[in-house]
Design an enzyme around this catalytic site. Structure first.
Site, PDB file in Angstrom:
ATOM      1  N   GLY A 252       0.752  -1.251   0.000  1.00  0.00           N
ATOM      2  CA  GLY A 252       0.000   0.000   0.000  1.00  0.00           C
ATOM      3  C   GLY A 252       0.774   1.287   0.000  1.00  0.00           C
ATOM      4  O   GLY A 252       0.181   2.343  -0.238  1.00  0.00           O
ATOM      5  N   GLU A 294       4.026  -6.404   2.139  1.00  0.00           N
ATOM      6  CA  GLU A 294       3.761  -6.822   0.757  1.00  0.00           C
ATOM      7  C   GLU A 294       3.755  -5.658  -0.235  1.00  0.00           C
ATOM      8  O   GLU A 294       2.733  -5.386  -0.856  1.00  0.00           O
ATOM      9  CB  GLU A 294       2.384  -7.490   0.680  1.00  0.00           C
ATOM     10  N   PRO A 295       4.860  -4.963  -0.398  1.00  0.00           N
ATOM     11  CA  PRO A 295       4.856  -3.842  -1.342  1.00  0.00           C
ATOM     12  C   PRO A 295       4.834  -4.304  -2.791  1.00  0.00           C
ATOM     13  O   PRO A 295       5.505  -5.273  -3.155  1.00  0.00           O
ATOM     14  CB  PRO A 295       6.183  -3.137  -1.040  1.00  0.00           C
ATOM     15  N   GLY A 296       4.029  -3.641  -3.605  1.00  0.00           N
ATOM     16  CA  GLY A 296       4.027  -3.903  -5.047  1.00  0.00           C
ATOM     17  C   GLY A 296       4.481  -2.652  -5.766  1.00  0.00           C
ATOM     18  O   GLY A 296       5.608  -2.541  -6.248  1.00  0.00           O
ATOM     19  N   ARG A 297       3.580  -1.659  -5.760  1.00  0.00           N
ATOM     20  CA  ARG A 297       3.853  -0.389  -6.452  1.00  0.00           C
ATOM     21  C   ARG A 297       5.200   0.216  -6.036  1.00  0.00           C
ATOM     22  O   ARG A 297       5.968   0.676  -6.890  1.00  0.00           O
ATOM     23  CB  ARG A 297       2.730   0.598  -6.098  1.00  0.00           C
ATOM     24  N   ARG A 339      -4.978   3.116 -16.040  1.00  0.00           N
ATOM     25  CA  ARG A 339      -5.085   3.773 -14.729  1.00  0.00           C
ATOM     26  C   ARG A 339      -5.738   5.165 -14.773  1.00  0.00           C
ATOM     27  O   ARG A 339      -6.509   5.493 -13.874  1.00  0.00           O
ATOM     28  CB  ARG A 339      -3.718   3.827 -14.043  1.00  0.00           C
ATOM     29  N   CYS A 370     -10.892   3.795 -29.451  1.00  0.00           N
ATOM     30  CA  CYS A 370     -12.135   4.366 -29.944  1.00  0.00           C
ATOM     31  C   CYS A 370     -12.993   4.861 -28.792  1.00  0.00           C
ATOM     32  O   CYS A 370     -14.160   4.483 -28.653  1.00  0.00           O
ATOM     33  CB  CYS A 370     -12.874   3.337 -30.781  1.00  0.00           C
ATOM     34  N   GLU A 371     -12.395   5.609 -27.935  1.00  0.00           N
ATOM     35  CA  GLU A 371     -13.108   6.350 -26.909  1.00  0.00           C
ATOM     36  C   GLU A 371     -12.156   7.400 -26.361  1.00  0.00           C
ATOM     37  O   GLU A 371     -10.994   7.438 -26.760  1.00  0.00           O
ATOM     38  CB  GLU A 371     -13.655   5.441 -25.814  1.00  0.00           C
ATOM     39  N   TYR A 398       1.264  -1.759 -12.322  1.00  0.00           N
ATOM     40  CA  TYR A 398      -0.151  -1.804 -12.732  1.00  0.00           C
ATOM     41  C   TYR A 398      -0.383  -1.208 -14.126  1.00  0.00           C
ATOM     42  O   TYR A 398      -1.389  -0.543 -14.354  1.00  0.00           O
ATOM     43  CB  TYR A 398      -1.028  -1.113 -11.678  1.00  0.00           C
TER      44      TYR A 398
HETATM   45  N1  LLP Z   1      -1.182  -7.132  -0.737  1.00  0.00           N
HETATM   46  C1  LLP Z   1      -2.481  -7.259  -1.052  1.00  0.00           C
HETATM   47  C2  LLP Z   1      -3.295  -8.246  -0.353  1.00  0.00           C
HETATM   48  C3  LLP Z   1      -3.028  -6.450  -2.059  1.00  0.00           C
HETATM   49  O1  LLP Z   1      -4.309  -6.567  -2.366  1.00  0.00           O
HETATM   50  C4  LLP Z   1      -2.209  -5.515  -2.736  1.00  0.00           C
HETATM   51  C5  LLP Z   1      -2.745  -4.670  -3.787  1.00  0.00           C
HETATM   52  C6  LLP Z   1      -0.858  -5.438  -2.372  1.00  0.00           C
HETATM   53  C7  LLP Z   1      -0.379  -6.259  -1.358  1.00  0.00           C
HETATM   54  C8  LLP Z   1       0.100  -4.500  -3.038  1.00  0.00           C
HETATM   55  O2  LLP Z   1      -0.286  -3.178  -2.874  1.00  0.00           O
HETATM   56  P1  LLP Z   1       0.655  -1.978  -3.364  1.00  0.00           P
HETATM   57  O3  LLP Z   1       1.882  -2.024  -2.502  1.00  0.00           O
HETATM   58  O4  LLP Z   1       0.988  -2.192  -4.793  1.00  0.00           O
HETATM   59  O5  LLP Z   1      -0.174  -0.789  -3.125  1.00  0.00           O
HETATM   60  N2  LLP Z   1      -4.536  -1.507  -9.773  1.00  0.00           N
HETATM   61  C9  LLP Z   1      -4.476  -0.489  -8.740  1.00  0.00           C
HETATM   62  C10 LLP Z   1      -3.863  -1.008  -7.458  1.00  0.00           C
HETATM   63  C11 LLP Z   1      -4.612  -2.181  -6.870  1.00  0.00           C
HETATM   64  C12 LLP Z   1      -3.931  -2.774  -5.669  1.00  0.00           C
HETATM   65  C13 LLP Z   1      -4.544  -4.071  -5.306  1.00  0.00           C
HETATM   66  N3  LLP Z   1      -3.946  -4.750  -4.204  1.00  0.00           N
HETATM   67  C14 LLP Z   1      -3.709   0.709  -9.276  1.00  0.00           C
HETATM   68  O6  LLP Z   1      -3.266   0.674 -10.419  1.00  0.00           O
HETATM   69  O7  LLP Z   1      -3.566   1.704  -8.575  1.00  0.00           O
END
Ligand code: LLP
Length: 439
Positions: A252, A294-297, A339, A370-371, A398
């Site tokens: 998050g 659990e970092p993604g972004r 996004r 086409c939008e 993402y």
């Molecule tokens: N853990 C869980 C259980 C999650 O659902 C998520 C993201 C993460 C970790 C990683 O979160 P992050 O660190 O990336 O914020 N598609 C959207 C973001 C959706 C996130 C969904 N879950 C966007 O493009 O902003």
């Protein structure tokens, strides 16, 4: 290093990414093209581990594969010693095919199928985060054979609803009370799930998980969730006599998408969380659990830039000053980056082939769908011409992960750039790929 604030240039005045000339990359691999600075991803992985491991004795950082996953990314995550969070059979399959050690995988999902659970248990996935009671029943059936097969029980965490409403776009909030994710703390459902997991042969309850939302700019929501989860750990101890051995605070943490945007650096995020955790444990007389993040972004977003070729440019009369709007269309759009459409996401852009020139012209960047797929509502660039190369930074997370074939556009290639060398990690789809599954 390319950031939202700074862009390294080659001698020719071109954007440089991972030591490579962006114009040369576009010429070699075509556009649209996702370029990820591999060194930057690795640096982020190390920074995250260091930030938490230097402050707390027992930590696992798990990269959330949903942000961006392919074989090369899974291998990179393994090499950097992070765990990997997968949220579907497809993400799990990718990780296993990449040779990612199953014990360091964690399976997520609010509606896991029997197939997904069988795949995960069969492969020996380290942890499964259980979202609901029906899943617990399903998993109990799948894991029942483990003891007879001489295998250890399946470790599970129970996902709880932290009951926290974070400040972010409504579509990426998850921790609030009214959500599809996890089990309620207030109704007793989460505690029921813990009791059920504890009493199920083949399962080993290890802890609890909570994820509050995505692209958060500070630690406020995480800190609130932490308190709720520690209170729940007390309830678990009182009810079952068990200690929560693993505490997963989800992902998050956001990133700055625009110059001047301020987001808490990971080091301060880690300091805030670990200090509150240590204190919260002490006042509740709880032993120290293993801390999972659990970092993604925050791992991949800033490492990525999308390159587009500028095509049609038109000046459209509009009622507002100055009376015309210049639309600059690029060769991608909502299929490679949905996004802006989904979350009103904002980006900046510049010309990669004229990166040193003064941005003196206000334009609107539009896609080719086409939008009305406006990628950027308004941005200043040097007066653009067809054939220019437009770079949109902070597009590592993402984008490819959420890309579609809308209008039957082939998905772009992904390239990793590092120390002046580039390697293709996902090839561009072809027109034949588009009809491959058509009957
Ligand atoms: N853990 C869980 C259980 C999650 O659902 C998520 C993201 C993460 C970790 C990683 O979160 P992050 O660190 O990336 O914020 N598609 C959207 C973001 C959706 C996130 C969904 N879950 C966007 O493009 O902003």
């Amino acid at each position: 290093m390319l950031t939202v604030e700074s862009r390294p240039l080659t001698a020719a005045g071109h954007l440089e990414i991972g030591g490579c000339d962006a114009v040369a990359l576009a010429a070699e691999y075509g556009t649209p093209l996702y370029v990820l600075d591999e060194g930057r991803i690795r640096e982020r992985c190390r920074t995250w581990r260091q930030a938490f491991e230097s402050r707390y004795p027992s930590v696992d950082v798990e990269y959330a594969g949903k942000a961006f996953l392919c074989l090369a990314m899974a291998r990179l995550v393994d090499e950097e010693g992070l765990n990997l969070d997968v949220a579907s059979a497809g993400e799990l399959y990718t990780a296993l095919q990449a040779g990612f050690p199953p014990a360091r995988l964690v399976l997520h999902g609010n509606n896991k199928s029997r197939l997904e659970l069988e795949m995960a248990v069969g492969a020996g996935v380290g942890r499964i985060v259980v979202d609901n009671l029906a899943e617990l029943d399903l998993l109990a059936g799948v894991a029942a054979t483990l003891p007879a097969a001489g295998r250890p029980p399946q470790e599970v965490l129970i996902r709880v609803i932290p009951g926290v409403d974070p400040h972010t776009h409504r579509r990426i909030r998850t921790g609030q009370v009214d959500t599809k994710f996890g089990l309620s703390l207030t109704s007793g459902a989460a505690l029921d799930a813990v009791r059920q997991a504890v009493g199920t042969p083949g399962l080993l309850f290890t802890g609890i998980h909570g994820h509050v939302g995505s692209n958060l700019h500070d630690a406020t929501a995480h800190l609130q969730a932490l308190e709720a989860m520690l209170d729940f750990a007390v309830a678990i101890r009182d009810e079952t006599g068990l200690n929560v051995e693993e505490l997963n605070l989800g992902g998050g943490l956001g990133v700055p998408y625009l110059p001047g945007e301020s987001v808490l650096p990971v080091d301060r995020f880690a300091a805030a969380l670990t200090e509150a955790l240590v204190e919260g444990l002490a006042v509740r007389h709880l032993p120290q659990p293993r801390l999972l993040l659990e970092p993604g972004r925050a791992i991949v977003a800033e490492a990525g830039v999308t390159l587009y070729t500028v095509g049609a440019i038109k000046d459209v009369p509009v009622p507002e000053a100055p009376g015309t709007r210049r639309y600059v269309a690029v060769d991608g759009g909502m299929s490679d980056n949905p996004r802006p459409q989904l979350y009103d996401a904002v980006y900046t852009a510049f010309l990669a082939n004229r990166a040193g020139e003064t941005p003196d012209t206000e334009v609107r960047i539009a896609g080719k769908h086409c939008e009305t797929d406006v990628l950027i509502g308004s941005v200043a660039v040097p007066d653009p011409r067809p054939g220019d190369l437009l770079a949109v930074p902070v597009t590592g997370a993402y984008t490819y992960a959420m890309a579609s074939n809308y209008n039957r556009l082939p998905r772009p290639a992904v390239v990793f750039a590092r120390d002046g060398a580039a390697r293709l990690v996902v090839r561009r789809e072809t027109l034949e790929d588009l009809i491959r599954n058509d009957a």
